[in-house]
Design a protein around this motif. Structure first.
Motif, mmCIF file in Angstrom:
data_model
loop_
_atom_site.group_PDB
_atom_site.id
_atom_site.type_symbol
_atom_site.label_atom_id
_atom_site.label_comp_id
_atom_site.label_asym_id
_atom_site.label_seq_id
_atom_site.Cartn_x
_atom_site.Cartn_y
_atom_site.Cartn_z
ATOM 1 N N LEU A 40 37.489 48.826 43.796
ATOM 2 C CA LEU A 40 36.061 48.567 43.638
ATOM 3 C C LEU A 40 35.296 48.520 44.957
ATOM 4 C CD1 LEU A 40 35.315 46.031 40.748
ATOM 5 C CD2 LEU A 40 34.942 48.487 40.859
ATOM 6 N N VAL A 41 35.924 48.039 46.026
ATOM 7 C CA VAL A 41 35.196 47.965 47.296
ATOM 8 C C VAL A 41 34.775 49.360 47.777
ATOM 9 C CG1 VAL A 41 35.383 47.399 49.747
ATOM 10 C CG2 VAL A 41 36.095 45.733 48.042
ATOM 11 N N PRO A 42 35.697 50.338 47.894
ATOM 12 C CA PRO A 42 35.237 51.673 48.322
ATOM 13 C C PRO A 42 34.318 52.354 47.316
ATOM 14 C CG PRO A 42 37.587 51.722 47.773
ATOM 15 C CD PRO A 42 37.168 50.284 47.788
ATOM 16 N N ILE A 43 34.556 52.166 46.010
ATOM 17 C CA ILE A 43 33.678 52.766 45.002
ATOM 18 C C ILE A 43 32.260 52.195 45.125
ATOM 19 C CG2 ILE A 43 33.165 52.853 42.526
ATOM 20 C CD1 ILE A 43 36.160 53.122 42.024
ATOM 21 N N ALA A 44 32.179 50.877 45.195
ATOM 22 C CA ALA A 44 30.867 50.234 45.280
ATOM 23 C C ALA A 44 30.148 50.616 46.571
ATOM 24 C CB ALA A 44 31.033 48.718 45.195
ATOM 25 N N PHE A 45 30.889 50.741 47.670
ATOM 26 C CA PHE A 45 30.232 51.084 48.931
ATOM 27 C C PHE A 45 29.787 52.540 48.936
ATOM 28 C CE2 PHE A 45 29.422 51.110 53.468
ATOM 29 C CZ PHE A 45 28.933 49.822 53.653
ATOM 30 N N GLY A 46 30.567 53.420 48.301
ATOM 31 C CA GLY A 46 30.122 54.807 48.145
ATOM 32 C C GLY A 46 28.859 54.884 47.319
ATOM 33 N N MET A 47 28.776 54.055 46.267
ATOM 34 C CA MET A 47 27.579 53.975 45.428
ATOM 35 C C MET A 47 26.387 53.497 46.252
ATOM 36 S SD MET A 47 27.142 51.659 41.955
ATOM 37 C CE MET A 47 28.587 52.406 41.199
ATOM 38 N N LEU A 48 26.628 52.515 47.103
ATOM 39 C CA LEU A 48 25.572 51.985 47.956
ATOM 40 C C LEU A 48 25.066 53.056 48.924
ATOM 41 C CD1 LEU A 48 24.162 49.228 48.630
ATOM 42 C CD2 LEU A 48 25.906 48.944 50.408
ATOM 43 N N LEU A 49 25.998 53.765 49.571
ATOM 44 C CA LEU A 49 25.629 54.765 50.563
ATOM 45 C C LEU A 49 24.802 55.901 49.972
ATOM 46 C CD1 LEU A 49 28.906 55.131 52.684
ATOM 47 C CD2 LEU A 49 26.701 54.237 53.459
ATOM 48 N N VAL A 73 43.119 56.297 48.827
ATOM 49 C CA VAL A 73 42.278 55.386 48.043
ATOM 50 C C VAL A 73 40.896 55.252 48.682
ATOM 51 C CG1 VAL A 73 41.956 52.960 47.414
ATOM 52 C CG2 VAL A 73 44.132 54.078 46.958
ATOM 53 N N ILE A 74 40.851 55.169 50.006
ATOM 54 C CA ILE A 74 39.555 55.067 50.704
ATOM 55 C C ILE A 74 38.706 56.308 50.445
ATOM 56 C CG2 ILE A 74 38.433 55.026 52.964
ATOM 57 C CD1 ILE A 74 40.856 53.372 53.953
ATOM 58 N N ILE A 75 39.310 57.484 50.628
ATOM 59 C CA ILE A 75 38.556 58.734 50.465
ATOM 60 C C ILE A 75 38.147 58.944 49.017
ATOM 61 C CG2 ILE A 75 38.675 61.251 50.708
ATOM 62 C CD1 ILE A 75 40.621 60.828 53.026
ATOM 63 N N LEU A 76 39.095 58.712 48.099
ATOM 64 C CA LEU A 76 38.799 58.919 46.679
ATOM 65 C C LEU A 76 37.764 57.910 46.192
ATOM 66 C CD1 LEU A 76 41.232 59.842 43.876
ATOM 67 C CD2 LEU A 76 39.770 57.866 43.543
ATOM 68 N N GLY A 77 37.931 56.643 46.567
ATOM 69 C CA GLY A 77 37.012 55.610 46.102
ATOM 70 C C GLY A 77 35.590 55.834 46.563
ATOM 71 N N THR A 78 35.409 56.127 47.851
ATOM 72 C CA THR A 78 34.051 56.335 48.358
ATOM 73 C C THR A 78 33.418 57.594 47.776
ATOM 74 O OG1 THR A 78 35.022 57.366 50.334
ATOM 75 C CG2 THR A 78 34.335 55.071 50.520
#
Length: 386
Positions: A51-60, A271-276
């Motif tokens: 959720l952290v990388p997904i949410a931050f990608g959403m934010l960006l 996970v970082i790349i996929l999530g963001t």
């Protein structure tokens, strides 16, 4: 030079280049949603690695939409940073690497020790096919319905993989976010369903200790599963093949460096790349649609039906084997590893604090990973996609 005018023009350009003059109400709404996801991930610890990388990608992407700009949309022929990350999703590279990491971290021993767990994992896939029919009734075409329904397996990588293979990239963002969200919310969604379909006596059932599994069995398992599954459904090779390769790294005992890399460094980088990149597909323009709401609801229905089907099949097994199977382990047949197995343990221990179901639930849980990949392969075979 008129220095006063120069300063005014410069300040005006700076102000008008700021996000305040370029964002819509939808962007602000998605920024709020991203902050809620970050809260759930950090404060409530709901699958924070996802959720952290997904949410931050959403934010960006909602603060700076150009971060997902394609090469064609760019003035200088260079796409946005997260666009290149997203291409790795479309090309099925990141989902396959995730599966290799999962395989390297997973012990298939409980499944080998209790092969009946395969049936529980298969039963939990019923939600996928129920959602497929419902999606068609709601107006989605057959390929889109298939890509959406796989959310029921609570398997983000497989959802992304199938959406890419079926060329349903316009739905990939909502599908991936829904799948990962339900993976994160397993501890909230599953327990009420599990309790609804089981009695107090059933939840208290203690299962016999699993037999020891030999090293030879653990080595042969990934090889045999790869041969059998890929012979039947060749299109599953990227997912099942990478899953079993990672597990073979683990169980062979001769490539510890590869096991360590696949299950740690490589896994976390992916996970970082996929999530963001998944989070970055949720721009307001792409996400705030009625179609998105339908996808989220269909995913929830698929996940709930899959959980219920696993529990009900567990009840059937309990009846057939004279009360030796605790039906709660059937809910772990969805492929949210190991969260679903932990939920089975938690609900069982609430009924009886001395009840230990975790290892028994891991069998259906890892079977669900294989089952969801097979379901994706079955859809690809239906549509002639390789």
């Amino acid at each position: 030079m008129n220095y006063g005018q120069y300063i005014v023009d410069t300040m005006s350009n700076l102000i008008h280049q700021s996000a305040f003059f370029n964002l819509t109400w939808g962007n602000y709404l998605m920024i709020v949603v991203a902050c809620i996801f970050l809260y759930l991930a950090i404060k409530k610890e709901y699958e924070p690695l996802l959720l952290v990388p997904i949410a931050f990608g959403m934010l960006l992407v909602n603060l700076y939409p150009d971060i997902m700009k394609t090469i064609e949309e760019s003035d200088n022929g260079v796409g946005g940073l997260l666009h290149y990350f997203y291409l790795l999703d479309e090309w099925s590279i990141l989902p396959s690497l995730i599966f290799m990491g999962v395989g390297a971290m997973t012990d298939f021993g409980p499944l080998i020790a209790n092969p009946k767990s395969f049936l529980l994992g298969a039963a939990a896939q019923f939600g996928i096919f129920a959602a497929y029919l419902l999606a068609i009734l709601l107006g989605f075409n057959d390929k889109a319905a298939a890509a959406i329904s796989i959310i029921g397996g609570a398997d983000g990588p497989t959802s992304i993989f199938l959406a890419g293979k079926l060329q349903q990239t316009e739905y990939m963002g909502p599908i991936a976010v829904a799948a990962y969200s339900y993976m994160s919310l397993v501890p909230i969604i599953q327990p009420p369903i599990m309790k609804l379909f089981t009695t107090e006596e059933e939840r208290k059932i203690k299962m016999e200790q699993l037999r020891p599994v030999s090293k030879l069995e653990k080595i042969l398992f990934p090889i045999i599963v790869t041969i059998v599954v890929v012979l039947i459904l060749p299109s599953t090779a990227p997912l099942v093949g990478m899953l079993m390769l990672g597990n073979l790294f683990r169980e062979s005992g001769v490539v510890k460096q590869l096991t360590e890399t696949a299950s740690n460094a490589l896994m976390y980088i992916v996970v970082i790349i996929l999530g963001t990149s998944v989070g970055a597909t949720t721009s307001a323009e792409a996400f705030l649609k009625v179609t998105t709401l339908k996808i989220v609801v269909l995913g929830l229905v698929a996940f709930a039906v899959g959980t219920a089907a696993g529990v009900l099949f567990g009840k059937l097994m309990c009846k057939l084997d004279g009360g030796k199977t605790n039906p709660l382990i059937g809910s772990a047949g969805v492929s949210a590893v190991p969260m679903a197995a932990r939920v089975s343990q938690k609900v069982g221990s609430q009924a009886d604090p001395t009840n230990f179901l975790l290892m028994h639930a891991m069998g259906p849980n890892v079977a669900g990973v294989i089952g969801t990949a097979v379901a994706a392969g079955a859809f690809m075979a239906m549509f002639g996609v390789k």
